[in-house]
Design a protein around this motif. Structure first.
Motif, PDB file in Angstrom:
ATOM      1  N   LEU A  43       0.824  -1.201   0.000  1.00  0.00           N
ATOM      2  CA  LEU A  43       0.000   0.000   0.000  1.00  0.00           C
ATOM      3  C   LEU A  43       0.863   1.257   0.000  1.00  0.00           C
ATOM      4  N   ALA A  44       1.999   1.208   0.683  1.00  0.00           N
ATOM      5  CA  ALA A  44       2.930   2.343   0.641  1.00  0.00           C
ATOM      6  C   ALA A  44       3.425   2.572  -0.790  1.00  0.00           C
ATOM      7  N   MET A  45       3.704   1.491  -1.508  1.00  0.00           N
ATOM      8  CA  MET A  45       4.139   1.611  -2.896  1.00  0.00           C
ATOM      9  C   MET A  45       3.083   2.313  -3.741  1.00  0.00           C
ATOM     10  N   ALA A  46       1.827   1.879  -3.598  1.00  0.00           N
ATOM     11  CA  ALA A  46       0.738   2.506  -4.355  1.00  0.00           C
ATOM     12  C   ALA A  46       0.566   3.965  -3.965  1.00  0.00           C
ATOM     13  N   ALA A  47       0.704   4.254  -2.663  1.00  0.00           N
ATOM     14  CA  ALA A  47       0.526   5.625  -2.192  1.00  0.00           C
ATOM     15  C   ALA A  47       1.625   6.544  -2.720  1.00  0.00           C
ATOM     16  N   ILE A  48       2.853   6.062  -2.752  1.00  0.00           N
ATOM     17  CA  ILE A  48       3.949   6.859  -3.315  1.00  0.00           C
ATOM     18  C   ILE A  48       3.704   7.096  -4.800  1.00  0.00           C
ATOM     19  N   GLY A  49       3.360   6.029  -5.503  1.00  0.00           N
ATOM     20  CA  GLY A  49       3.173   6.141  -6.942  1.00  0.00           C
ATOM     21  C   GLY A  49       2.031   7.048  -7.342  1.00  0.00           C
ATOM     22  N   ARG A  50       0.974   7.093  -6.532  1.00  0.00           N
ATOM     23  CA  ARG A  50      -0.190   7.925  -6.846  1.00  0.00           C
ATOM     24  C   ARG A  50      -0.081   9.343  -6.291  1.00  0.00           C
ATOM     25  N   GLY A  51       0.982   9.603  -5.537  1.00  0.00           N
ATOM     26  CA  GLY A  51       1.168  10.938  -4.987  1.00  0.00           C
ATOM     27  C   GLY A  51       0.423  11.206  -3.702  1.00  0.00           C
ATOM     28  N   TYR A  52      -0.107  10.148  -3.066  1.00  0.00           N
ATOM     29  CA  TYR A  52      -0.775  10.317  -1.777  1.00  0.00           C
ATOM     30  C   TYR A  52       0.233  10.487  -0.646  1.00  0.00           C
ATOM     31  N   LEU A  53       1.365   9.832  -0.779  1.00  0.00           N
ATOM     32  CA  LEU A  53       2.383   9.765   0.262  1.00  0.00           C
ATOM     33  C   LEU A  53       3.625  10.478  -0.241  1.00  0.00           C
ATOM     34  N   PHE A  54       4.084  11.443   0.539  1.00  0.00           N
ATOM     35  CA  PHE A  54       5.269  12.202   0.125  1.00  0.00           C
ATOM     36  C   PHE A  54       6.122  12.505   1.346  1.00  0.00           C
ATOM     37  N   PRO A  55       7.366  12.956   1.164  1.00  0.00           N
ATOM     38  CA  PRO A  55       8.224  13.226   2.320  1.00  0.00           C
ATOM     39  C   PRO A  55       7.592  14.255   3.245  1.00  0.00           C
ATOM     40  N   ALA A  56       7.742  14.048   4.549  1.00  0.00           N
ATOM     41  CA  ALA A  56       7.173  14.984   5.519  1.00  0.00           C
ATOM     42  C   ALA A  56       7.737  16.386   5.330  1.00  0.00           C
ATOM     43  N   MET A  60       2.398  17.830   5.094  1.00  0.00           N
ATOM     44  CA  MET A  60       1.764  16.677   5.733  1.00  0.00           C
ATOM     45  C   MET A  60       0.327  16.567   5.248  1.00  0.00           C
ATOM     46  N   ASN A  61      -0.101  15.358   4.983  1.00  0.00           N
ATOM     47  CA  ASN A  61      -1.488  15.076   4.633  1.00  0.00           C
ATOM     48  C   ASN A  61      -1.900  13.800   5.361  1.00  0.00           C
ATOM     49  N   PRO A  62      -3.163  13.407   5.312  1.00  0.00           N
ATOM     50  CA  PRO A  62      -3.569  12.222   6.078  1.00  0.00           C
ATOM     51  C   PRO A  62      -2.797  10.954   5.742  1.00  0.00           C
ATOM     52  N   CYS A  63      -2.561  10.694   4.459  1.00  0.00           N
ATOM     53  CA  CYS A  63      -1.864   9.458   4.089  1.00  0.00           C
ATOM     54  C   CYS A  63      -0.432   9.454   4.630  1.00  0.00           C
ATOM     55  N   THR A  64       0.257  10.563   4.495  1.00  0.00           N
ATOM     56  CA  THR A  64       1.628  10.643   5.004  1.00  0.00           C
ATOM     57  C   THR A  64       1.648  10.475   6.511  1.00  0.00           C
ATOM     58  N   TRP A  65       0.695  11.097   7.200  1.00  0.00           N
ATOM     59  CA  TRP A  65       0.623  10.945   8.656  1.00  0.00           C
ATOM     60  C   TRP A  65       0.372   9.489   9.039  1.00  0.00           C
ATOM     61  N   LEU A  66      -0.556   8.834   8.351  1.00  0.00           N
ATOM     62  CA  LEU A  66      -0.882   7.450   8.677  1.00  0.00           C
ATOM     63  C   LEU A  66       0.304   6.530   8.449  1.00  0.00           C
ATOM     64  N   TRP A  67       0.966   6.659   7.295  1.00  0.00           N
ATOM     65  CA  TRP A  67       2.006   5.690   6.940  1.00  0.00           C
ATOM     66  C   TRP A  67       3.344   5.967   7.610  1.00  0.00           C
ATOM     67  N   THR A  68       3.600   7.202   8.022  1.00  0.00           N
ATOM     68  CA  THR A  68       4.892   7.494   8.641  1.00  0.00           C
ATOM     69  C   THR A  68       4.816   7.646  10.149  1.00  0.00           C
ATOM     70  N   ARG A  69       3.633   7.912  10.697  1.00  0.00           N
ATOM     71  CA  ARG A  69       3.508   8.142  12.136  1.00  0.00           C
ATOM     72  C   ARG A  69       2.567   7.129  12.785  1.00  0.00           C
ATOM     73  N   ALA A  70       1.298   7.179  12.417  1.00  0.00           N
ATOM     74  CA  ALA A  70       0.280   6.424  13.147  1.00  0.00           C
ATOM     75  C   ALA A  70       0.431   4.912  12.995  1.00  0.00           C
ATOM     76  N   LEU A  71       0.527   4.422  11.772  1.00  0.00           N
ATOM     77  CA  LEU A  71       0.574   2.971  11.565  1.00  0.00           C
ATOM     78  C   LEU A  71       1.849   2.332  12.110  1.00  0.00           C
ATOM     79  N   PRO A  72       3.036   2.917  11.903  1.00  0.00           N
ATOM     80  CA  PRO A  72       4.230   2.290  12.509  1.00  0.00           C
ATOM     81  C   PRO A  72       4.180   2.213  14.025  1.00  0.00           C
ATOM     82  N   GLU A  73       3.429   3.128  14.664  1.00  0.00           N
ATOM     83  CA  GLU A  73       3.298   3.077  16.116  1.00  0.00           C
ATOM     84  C   GLU A  73       2.200   2.107  16.557  1.00  0.00           C
ATOM     85  N   THR A  74       1.150   1.977  15.736  1.00  0.00           N
ATOM     86  CA  THR A  74      -0.026   1.198  16.140  1.00  0.00           C
ATOM     87  C   THR A  74       0.077  -0.276  15.765  1.00  0.00           C
ATOM     88  N   LEU A  75       0.487  -0.582  14.540  1.00  0.00           N
ATOM     89  CA  LEU A  75       0.433  -1.963  14.051  1.00  0.00           C
ATOM     90  C   LEU A  75       1.249  -2.948  14.887  1.00  0.00           C
TER      91      LEU A  75
END
Length: 223
Positions: A43-56, A60-75
């Motif tokens: 999913l990170a690959m798809a998010a990077i490729g589609r422009g949802y996920l970008f360097p902080a 910052m946007n929701p996808c970047t926050w989820l994949w770089t902050r929230a999910l690594p702490e929660t999962l």
């Protein structure tokens, strides 16, 4: 161990591939159980490729926050089954927000950053709906629009979100929420001038709340 072929797959599949950001996602995935790593990275690959996920550093946007902050702490704290469900819900949330208006992404990000339990994404969505659609507490607030923006026609997007058009470029607007400037955006829905008098340039009313722009000021008055 993450398969190095994944990085090559991302590079070939997506023209906007960011190798450095991918390396960051791989490093973050090392905190997680093996059962969820591949799904997180796919999913990170798809998010990077589609422009949802970008360097902080780029914002910052929701996808970047989820994949770089929230999910690594929660999962890492969850069982494999709970982690898979949380990951799927996070992706659905991020993807839906990316297709929505920019002001909704900004409000959702602010709510996420103060949300204590990322396992409860349903509760988070409920809180976003509440702050977007519930009128704020009574009171008068003055919001200053900086730069060269001259507040013009004004209207409500929801009872809590106000759209202020620039008098010099009427299809360009600024979204306000709770006295905060959320973002600049394109908005072709230019309202007619209502409530114009010697002091007031434009006025809008929604569910007992009012918003006005002034002839000679960069302030927006919310009441």
């Amino acid at each position: 161990m993450v398969d190095p072929a994944l990085a090559e797959l991302g590079r070939r599949r997506y023209p906007r591939w960011d190798a450095a950001l991918w390396d960051q996602m791989v490093e973050l995935s090392r905190r997680m159980g093996s059962e969820v790593v591949r799904s997180y990275l796919d999913l990170a690959m798809a998010a990077i490729g589609r422009g949802y996920l970008f360097p902080a550093s780029a914002g910052m946007n929701p996808c970047t926050w989820l994949w770089t902050r929230a999910l690594p702490e929660t999962l890492p704290r969850l069982s494999a089954e709970a982690a898979a469900k949380t990951l799927a819900r996070a992706w659905n949330l991020a993807e839906n927000l990316e297709s929505g208006p920019p002001w909704l992404r900004q409000i959702s990000l602010l709510v996420m950053q103060g949300w204590g339990n990322m396992e409860d994404l349903e509760g988070l969505l409920g809180e976003v709906r509440r702050v977007v659609f519930d009128p704020p507490e009574p009171g008068t607030t003055r919001v200053h629009l900086a730069g060269h923006v001259l507040p013009g026609p004004i209207h409500f997007m929801t009872p809590a979100v106000v759209c202020v058009h620039d008098r010099h470029a009427v299809e360009t607007a600024t979204a306000l929420w709770g006295g905060k400037v959320l973002c600049s955006m394109a908005c072709p829905e230019v309202p007619s001038l209502a409530g114009t008098d010697e002091e007031t340039y434009s006025t809008a009313v929604c569910e007992g709340r009012s918003a006005s722009t002034l002839w000679t000021s960069q302030f927006v008055v919310l009441g």
